[in-house]
Motif scaffolding. Structure first.
Motif, PDB file in Angstrom:
ATOM      1  N   GLU A 188       1.856  20.056 -20.321  1.00 24.85           N
ATOM      2  CA  GLU A 188       0.720  19.471 -20.582  1.00 24.85           C
ATOM      3  C   GLU A 188      -0.140  20.411 -21.177  1.00 24.85           C
ATOM      4  O   GLU A 188      -0.847  20.072 -21.828  1.00 24.85           O
TER       5      GLU A 188
ATOM      6  N   ASP B  43      14.442  28.954  -4.216  1.00 22.57           N
ATOM      7  CA  ASP B  43      13.582  27.965  -5.187  1.00 22.57           C
ATOM      8  C   ASP B  43      12.888  27.892  -6.058  1.00 22.57           C
ATOM      9  O   ASP B  43      12.156  27.901  -6.573  1.00 22.57           O
TER      10      ASP B  43
ATOM     11  N   PHE C 179      12.989  24.589  -8.129  1.00 17.38           N
ATOM     12  CA  PHE C 179      12.007  24.256  -7.810  1.00 17.38           C
ATOM     13  C   PHE C 179      10.510  24.374  -8.665  1.00 17.38           C
ATOM     14  O   PHE C 179       9.642  24.315  -9.285  1.00 17.38           O
ATOM     15  N   ILE C 180      10.783  26.392  -8.827  1.00 12.56           N
ATOM     16  CA  ILE C 180       9.923  26.813  -9.781  1.00 12.56           C
ATOM     17  C   ILE C 180       9.362  26.639 -11.671  1.00 12.56           C
ATOM     18  O   ILE C 180       8.468  26.165 -11.820  1.00 12.56           O
ATOM     19  N   LYS C 181      11.215  26.150 -11.743  1.00 10.58           N
ATOM     20  CA  LYS C 181      11.843  25.639 -12.791  1.00 10.58           C
ATOM     21  C   LYS C 181      10.630  24.463 -12.784  1.00 10.58           C
ATOM     22  O   LYS C 181      10.635  24.222 -13.877  1.00 10.58           O
ATOM     23  N   LYS C 182      10.983  23.359 -12.157  1.00 10.07           N
ATOM     24  CA  LYS C 182       9.922  22.337 -12.274  1.00 10.07           C
ATOM     25  C   LYS C 182       8.483  22.097 -12.138  1.00 10.07           C
ATOM     26  O   LYS C 182       7.589  21.545 -13.131  1.00 10.07           O
ATOM     27  N   CYS C 183       8.113  23.074 -11.788  1.00 10.39           N
ATOM     28  CA  CYS C 183       6.657  23.675 -11.873  1.00 10.39           C
ATOM     29  C   CYS C 183       6.203  23.981 -13.619  1.00 10.39           C
ATOM     30  O   CYS C 183       5.358  23.782 -13.823  1.00 10.39           O
ATOM     31  N   MET C 184       7.092  25.040 -14.088  1.00 12.67           N
ATOM     32  CA  MET C 184       6.526  25.640 -14.683  1.00 12.67           C
ATOM     33  C   MET C 184       6.943  23.915 -16.281  1.00 12.67           C
ATOM     34  O   MET C 184       5.873  24.012 -17.359  1.00 12.67           O
TER      35      MET C 184
ATOM     36  N   ALA D 168       6.488  20.887 -15.896  1.00 14.99           N
ATOM     37  CA  ALA D 168       5.052  20.312 -16.286  1.00 14.99           C
ATOM     38  C   ALA D 168       4.146  20.822 -15.901  1.00 14.99           C
ATOM     39  O   ALA D 168       3.214  20.244 -16.926  1.00 14.99           O
ATOM     40  N   VAL D 169       4.139  22.392 -16.367  1.00 12.54           N
ATOM     41  CA  VAL D 169       3.152  22.685 -16.219  1.00 12.54           C
ATOM     42  C   VAL D 169       2.905  22.901 -18.537  1.00 12.54           C
ATOM     43  O   VAL D 169       2.061  22.859 -18.896  1.00 12.54           O
TER      44      VAL D 169
END
Length: 906
Positions: A25, A11, A14-19, A21-22
């Protein structure tokens, strides 16, 4: 975060991708920095291991500051069928800071025996723990955990003994105990209906969907029922609670499906369901509370912590005001006021003894109690049951059936009244129902007072004698209660006494020492400490005890943890005195292990009773069996009267030693003259077979040139064959065992026999000065301090003067023709002023017990007092009745009994 949330390491990507994306922005200019962060699964594994290593280091640092700690262990199987052992540690440091942490999670690939668990725990201890600080162990109570021999607890105790540390306290997890208690509430008539109904609804997909829709339409409190799982602690309570709330909806739904459940319409069954639901719900609440961490509530300031900040002492929220609001402070204040009130206002006592009218009233009241006390003493000394079917109510109650058993006590009172006891009659007719003093409560109180007076009489004699020996043994009564009997042997006015002291319920006496968790096992240490507590309550000094006697079992005599060892640690002057009766019986039992026909009987395979009886008859009719029986009988004619003599009262150590020596001497003569002795036995066996009509005769077994499994003497004579294979081995085994059990030190009575007149005159010990000095030195090493204190001289002076005293004693008996036959007669002729040291040694010699038969006799008394009809008798009542029965010669002063009874609160 991944490790704390128990998420897969994959996971992290996946957490890195979320970071990213944030960041894209919020702050796109820092996207490059976040892209350079490595969050692969392997990186997460490595960094998690580093964090774990750091936590282990911190744990080691914390554990090193513990003053003491406890461990809690549990073992379970994961989804891969790998056994996992959890080890938690709870410790406290110098500043009373309590910590509870996970010490280790161990994977067990193979078996999960107690040895396997101990190996893993030992590895954990070697990493960062120390055995000497371990004070308790908590387990789930499984066999591999709690086994005292091969279980984890047994291995830990063995390790503590090997490391010479005190064994830790053992606890059974209270949550597991609560869960086990819940299983007692099986109530199958309720649970079976609930489980079958729930299973019908849930196992059918269509029925399950329809049931949930039905509940939505009914606007029910719950939207579904849940499965019952036996292994989950809270499952039973949750299932029952939901089922009970939805019982009406379930009844309607099952009726529509054609699966009518008649119990749901049965009011009695619904009440049982409601009761079981309430009980299990409360148990679930208790279980949930017990699973919370930090369930302890520490005492606050001014109790366990000193006052250090005086600025907050006063005021509304100050330390004093806060402390005064605590419950424990209020209880303490109330208890203190109650104590002062009782102390300043004692019960009214007799203030005017000169008042004639008052004196007459007191005299009359005392006369009313005397026949009641007389009746109790009579029944107790005769060992007659006191209570009957009914103990309450008046003995003049005409409404009772004439055939009803009112008990011996009430019937005896009726007999006294019918025989003309007007005082007792007027008392029972004129007194109120609660002032007749014949109730079971008053009986118990009077019996207890009488028993204490008897015990006081015995203890006065013991203290006047000063030296005493303790005899004790343990057995189980008809109520399966472990009873410890204690007997005191002493010499009073040149008479030997073996007085029964009382019984003690070992489990009840030691239950408080286990913290209320488990019932203690009767170990040697527990029995020894129980005996010490009895002697301490009786105010008998440990240093005045000179002998300890019990039976020969390992619990009593173990050199490592036996009861005698525990006693000798406190009683420095006491010596272990082997019970001659037990030792003789054990020798006979060991010597009688002769095979032949008896081995055949022990190998029965058939089931039919008639065939067994026939087989026994044939086995008992063989020549080998009758010859063996005749041989053993011949020896028993010698040992049987000796065994009875050893069990007699007031048997001193030296007399018993003389008897055993005579037995050994006679057996040796029989061994030397085995041909003539066995010839008589062989002829007796042949005559018995002839009288029984057995024509087979005594035959030799089939022999060959080489025999591996039995003797093979080359002889043609049947008599000679059995003499070599039966009679001689039997005597040799018996003699060897007797001589090993009754060795030279024991038979010389620990060198105390040097003071006996027959030893002084018949042996040439005084010709060998060195041997004499060694014997005297051995006695001085054991009893020197005791004797010097008794005759009131320093020990060094006593040691230098005792040799001259022995020479005078020697010369005195050389001139006498008639010698005393026993130490008791010798002490009567020993002048205490001229032979002060020898007089004390003779007293010690007589005080040493020869056997523990008195304890066994009191077990017989226990079986007569506590019968199947009186199996629930209290310990105080049992001891009072047993003392009355054992000390029939003690005269009870009625006035003293009444004086004590009048002082008690009723």
């Amino acid at each position: 975060m991944i490790a704390k949330c128990n998420r897969p390491f994959n996971d992290s990507e996946f957490i890195k991708k979320c970071m990213l994306a944030v960041v894209n922005e919020i702050c796109p200019e820092k996207k490059k920095q976040f892209e350079d962060i490595s969050l692969s699964a392997r990186t997460c594994v490595r960094r998690t291991e580093e964090l774990g290593t750091n936590l282990i280091f911190k744990l080691k640092e914390k554990v090193s500051k513990f003053d003491c700690f406890s461990i809690a262990t549990d073992e379970s199987t994961d989804v891969c069928d790998t056994a996992q052992l959890l080890i938690f540690i709870r410790g406290i440091d110098f500043n009373f800071n309590i910590s509870e942490d996970l010490a280790e999670l161990c994977s067990l690939k193979g078996t999960t025996t107690g040895e396997d668990l101990f190996i893993e725990i030992d590895k954990t201890f070697k990493k960062h723990l120390s055995w000497n600080k371990l004070v308790s162990v908590t387990t789930d109570g499984g066999r591999n955990m709690s086994g005292i021999n091969k279980g984890l607890i047994g291995r830990i105790n063995a390790e503590m003994v090997e490391e010479r540390h005190e064994a830790p306290m053992i606890f059974h997890c209270i949550i597991h105990q609560e869960a086990l208690c819940c299983k007692v509430l099986a109530w199958k008539d309720v649970m079976n209906i609930v489980v079958s109904t729930v299973n019908y609804i849930r196992k059918n997909a269509l029925a399950h969907r329809q049931f949930k829709i039905f509940l939505e339409e009914c606007d029910a409190e719950y939207g579904d029922v849940i499965y019952f799982s036996e292994v989950r602690w809270l499952s039973r309570g949750v299932v029952l609670k939901r089922f009970f709330i939805l019982r009406n909806e379930i009844n309607i739904f099952m009726s529509e499906k054609g699966k009518i459940v008649p119990e749901l319409s049965n009011e009695k069954w619904v009440l049982n369901l409601a009761f079981l639901t309430d009980i299990t719900t409360l148990l679930n609440e208790l279980n949930t509370k017990l699973q919370r961490s930090k369930n302890t509530m520490p005492l606050k300031c001014l109790v366990t912590e000193p006052l250090t900040k005086f600025a907050k002492l006063l005021g509304k929220d100050g330390y004093l005001e806060s402390h005064s609001r605590n419950i424990y402070h209020k209880n303490a204040v109330q208890n203190g006021k109650s104590f002062l009130h009782i102390y300043n206002n004692p019960q009214n006592k007799i203030t005017n003894k000169l008042n004639t009218a008052h004196y007459e009233q007191v005299k009359e009241n005392r006369s009313r109690l005397k026949p009641i006390i007389d009746s109790l003493i009579f029944l107790g000394k005769q060992n007659i049951a006191i209570r009957g079917h009914r103990d309450d109510g008046s003995i003049f109650d005409d409404s009772q059936k004439p055939t009803e058993n009112n008990g011996n006590f009430k019937e005896l009172l009726n007999f006294r009244i019918s025989s003309g006891d007007e005082i007792l009659k007027n008392h029972l007719l004129s007194s109120e129902s609660r002032a007749t003093y014949i109730s079971k409560t008053t009986q118990n109180e009077l019996i207890c007072i009488i028993g204490n007076l008897i015990l006081k009489n015995v203890l006065e004699r013991v203290k006047q004698s000063k030296f005493y020996s303790v005899i004790f043994d343990e057995t189980t009564d008809v109520s399966n209660i472990s009873q410890l009997v204690t007997v005191i042997q002493y010499v009073h006015k040149n008479e030997v006494y073996e007085d029964f002291i009382g019984f003690l319920d070992c489990h009840q006496d030691n239950y408080k020492n286990t913290g209320g968790e488990v019932e203690p096992k009767m170990t040697g240490e527990i029995i020894g400490n129980s005996v010490l507590s009895i002697l301490k309550k009786l105010d008998l000094p440990f240093e005045n005890c000179v002998g300890i006697t019990t039976d020969g079992c390992s619990v009593m005599l173990s050199e490592k943890c036996g009861a005698v060892k525990t006693l000798k640690e406190k009683m420095k002057n006491a010596i272990k005195c082997t019970c001659f009766s037990h030792a003789l019986n054990l020798s006979i039992m060991k010597g009688c292990k002769i095979k032949f026909a008896l081995d055949k009987i022990s190998d029965w395979d058939d089931i039919n009773t008639a065939s067994k009886a026939s087989y026994l008859s044939k086995s008992a009719s063989t020549g080998e069996f009758i010859l063996t029986l005749t041989t053993v009988s011949e020896i028993f004619t010698l040992t049987s009267p000796v065994s009875k003599l050893l069990q007699s009262k007031s048997q001193d150590k030296f007399s018993a030693t003389t008897i055993i020596n005579n037995v050994i001497s006679i057996l040796k003569k029989k061994r030397e003259n085995s041909s003539n002795c066995f010839n008589k036995i062989f002829k007796t066996a042949e005559n018995q077979m002839a009288n029984l009509g057995i024509s087979i005769g005594i035959n030799k077994p089939r022999l060959s040139e080489v025999m591996k499994n039995r003797e093979n003497p080359q002889t043609q004579s049947v008599e000679e064959y059995f003499r070599i294979t039966l009679f001689i081995p039997f005597l040799d085994n018996l003699l060897y065992d007797l001589e090993s059990r009754f060795d030279e030190d024991l038979m010389s009575v620990f060198d105390l026999d040097v003071v006996l007149p027959n030893i002084v005159k018949t042996k040439s010990i005084f010709d060998d000065k060195l041997k004499l000095e060694n014997k005297i030195k051995n006695v001085i090493n054991q009893f020197g301090d005791l004797v010097a204190c008794e005759i009131n001289i320093p020990r060094d002076i006593f040691e230098s003067s005792i040799i001259g005293e022995f020479e005078l004693w020697h010369n005195y008996w050389l001139q006498e023709e008639q010698l005393p036959s026993s130490p008791l007669e010798a002490i009567k002729q020993c002048d205490p002023d001229l032979f002060s040291g020898i007089n004390v040694w003779l007293k010690i010699l007589i005080t040493l017990p020869a056997t523990g038969a008195t304890a066994e006799r009191n077990f017989s008394s226990l079986r007569r007092v506590k019968t199947w009809m009186r199996s629930r008798i209290s310990e105080e009542r049992l001891n009072g009745l047993a003392l009355l029965h054992a000390h029939r010669d003690v005269i009870i002063n009625h006035d003293e009994v009444i004086d004590i009874f009048a002082q008690s609160n009723r």
